[in-house]
Design a protein around this motif. Sequence first.
Motif, mmCIF file in Angstrom:
data_model
loop_
_atom_site.group_PDB
_atom_site.id
_atom_site.type_symbol
_atom_site.label_atom_id
_atom_site.label_comp_id
_atom_site.label_asym_id
_atom_site.label_seq_id
_atom_site.Cartn_x
_atom_site.Cartn_y
_atom_site.Cartn_z
ATOM 1 N N UNK A 292 0.982 -1.666 -0.345
ATOM 2 C CA UNK A 292 0.159 0.089 0.361
ATOM 3 C C UNK A 292 0.556 1.296 -0.298
ATOM 4 N N UNK A 293 2.033 1.284 0.883
ATOM 5 C CA UNK A 293 2.751 2.629 1.400
ATOM 6 C C UNK A 293 3.695 2.785 -0.115
ATOM 7 N N UNK A 294 4.024 1.877 -0.625
ATOM 8 C CA UNK A 294 4.842 2.026 -1.735
ATOM 9 C C UNK A 294 4.110 2.155 -2.683
ATOM 10 N N UNK A 295 3.073 1.622 -3.651
ATOM 11 C CA UNK A 295 2.475 1.490 -4.687
ATOM 12 C C UNK A 295 1.310 3.065 -4.768
ATOM 13 N N UNK A 296 0.983 3.102 -3.148
ATOM 14 C CA UNK A 296 -0.700 4.461 -3.119
ATOM 15 C C UNK A 296 -1.223 3.664 -4.210
ATOM 16 N N UNK A 297 -1.734 3.211 -4.321
ATOM 17 C CA UNK A 297 -3.196 2.233 -5.437
ATOM 18 C C UNK A 297 -3.966 3.002 -5.595
ATOM 19 N N UNK A 298 -5.315 3.951 -7.080
ATOM 20 C CA UNK A 298 -5.796 4.367 -6.740
ATOM 21 C C UNK A 298 -6.974 2.968 -6.669
ATOM 22 N N UNK A 299 -7.242 1.757 -6.497
ATOM 23 C CA UNK A 299 -7.806 1.287 -6.278
ATOM 24 C C UNK A 299 -7.605 -0.177 -6.100
ATOM 25 N N UNK A 300 -8.940 -0.994 -5.403
ATOM 26 C CA UNK A 300 -8.128 -2.147 -4.639
ATOM 27 C C UNK A 300 -9.358 -3.381 -5.063
ATOM 28 N N UNK A 301 -9.007 -4.269 -5.983
ATOM 29 C CA UNK A 301 -9.586 -5.296 -6.069
ATOM 30 C C UNK A 301 -9.304 -6.177 -4.706
ATOM 31 N N UNK A 302 -9.906 -7.147 -3.967
ATOM 32 C CA UNK A 302 -9.858 -8.609 -3.193
ATOM 33 C C UNK A 302 -10.761 -9.258 -3.239
ATOM 34 N N UNK A 303 -9.866 -10.118 -2.892
ATOM 35 C CA UNK A 303 -11.063 -11.607 -2.593
ATOM 36 C C UNK A 303 -11.405 -11.945 -1.423
ATOM 37 N N UNK A 304 -12.678 -12.564 -0.942
ATOM 38 C CA UNK A 304 -12.862 -12.843 0.399
ATOM 39 C C UNK A 304 -11.721 -13.953 1.040
ATOM 40 N N UNK A 305 -12.199 -15.450 0.288
ATOM 41 C CA UNK A 305 -11.263 -16.023 1.179
ATOM 42 C C UNK A 305 -9.446 -16.077 0.976
ATOM 43 N N UNK B 195 -9.523 5.014 -0.380
ATOM 44 C CA UNK B 195 -8.984 4.130 -1.290
ATOM 45 C C UNK B 195 -10.257 3.379 -1.905
ATOM 46 N N UNK B 196 -10.745 3.688 -3.534
ATOM 47 C CA UNK B 196 -12.115 2.335 -3.650
ATOM 48 C C UNK B 196 -11.673 0.940 -3.410
ATOM 49 N N UNK C 76 -17.523 -12.083 -14.940
ATOM 50 C CA UNK C 76 -17.997 -11.173 -15.977
ATOM 51 C C UNK C 76 -16.215 -10.348 -16.718
ATOM 52 N N UNK C 77 -15.681 -10.444 -17.021
ATOM 53 C CA UNK C 77 -14.006 -9.626 -17.289
ATOM 54 C C UNK C 77 -14.275 -8.087 -17.405
ATOM 55 N N UNK C 78 -15.667 -8.711 -18.612
ATOM 56 C CA UNK C 78 -16.033 -7.305 -19.269
ATOM 57 C C UNK C 78 -16.964 -6.162 -18.361
ATOM 58 N N UNK C 79 -17.452 -6.996 -16.956
ATOM 59 C CA UNK C 79 -17.652 -6.319 -16.271
ATOM 60 C C UNK C 79 -17.203 -5.556 -15.069
ATOM 61 N N UNK C 80 -16.033 -6.479 -14.975
ATOM 62 C CA UNK C 80 -15.224 -5.873 -13.449
ATOM 63 C C UNK C 80 -14.411 -4.891 -14.410
ATOM 64 N N UNK C 81 -14.040 -4.950 -15.672
ATOM 65 C CA UNK C 81 -13.578 -3.599 -16.620
ATOM 66 C C UNK C 81 -14.501 -2.627 -16.116
ATOM 67 N N UNK C 82 -15.559 -3.180 -16.481
ATOM 68 C CA UNK C 82 -16.989 -1.433 -16.772
ATOM 69 C C UNK C 82 -17.110 -1.363 -15.071
ATOM 70 N N UNK C 83 -16.642 -1.839 -13.610
ATOM 71 C CA UNK C 83 -16.674 -1.264 -13.025
ATOM 72 C C UNK C 83 -15.370 -0.815 -12.364
ATOM 73 N N UNK C 84 -14.303 -1.164 -12.804
ATOM 74 C CA UNK C 84 -12.723 -0.315 -12.542
ATOM 75 C C UNK C 84 -12.892 1.759 -13.241
ATOM 76 N N UNK D 263 -15.486 2.870 -14.128
ATOM 77 C CA UNK D 263 -16.584 3.730 -13.496
ATOM 78 C C UNK D 263 -16.189 4.298 -11.882
ATOM 79 N N UNK D 264 -15.311 3.292 -11.598
ATOM 80 C CA UNK D 264 -14.724 3.770 -9.873
ATOM 81 C C UNK D 264 -13.235 5.044 -10.027
ATOM 82 N N UNK D 265 -13.146 4.406 -11.367
ATOM 83 C CA UNK D 265 -11.369 5.863 -11.483
ATOM 84 C C UNK D 265 -12.506 7.309 -12.095
ATOM 85 N N UNK D 266 -13.175 6.681 -12.484
ATOM 86 C CA UNK D 266 -13.776 7.804 -13.820
ATOM 87 C C UNK D 266 -13.001 7.855 -15.101
#
Length: 121
Positions: free
Chosen positions: A41-54, A76-77, A105-113, A115-118
């Motif tokens: 986190x502190x090294x890269x300062x991501x603009x968005x994070x995608x995380x798994x649950x388990x 950070x979204x 669906x990878x298309x859905x992930x790209x669309x959401x990413x 949108x969140x990053x504007x």
Amino acid sequence: MTTVLILDDEYLIANILSFALEDEGLLTVTAGSGKRALEILDREHPDLIITDFMMPGMTGIEFAEAVRAHPDHKNTPMILMSGAQAHLGATRPDLFAEVLDKPFRIETVIEKVKALLKLEN
């Protein structure tokens, strides 16, 4: 450059997401555990994070709570992606901007990413 941190202990999924987002012009960083992602986190300062649950060591919710407790990353979204536990993330809009089911669906992930990053679709 816009950076997305992808946290998933299934490396194939992390790589698929990484390649797809890089094809969209984004920089990606991957981590296989919450502990490693917190170190990034502190090294890269991501603009968005995608995380798994388990994941080993901590769940996606525990990871997200740790991110929100960090002053530099509290806004950070984050997107939670999960199979059976997506409903747990849906109850935490304070942590996750989006909750997506696996398989995805990878298309859905790209669309959401985008949108969140504007970013333009």
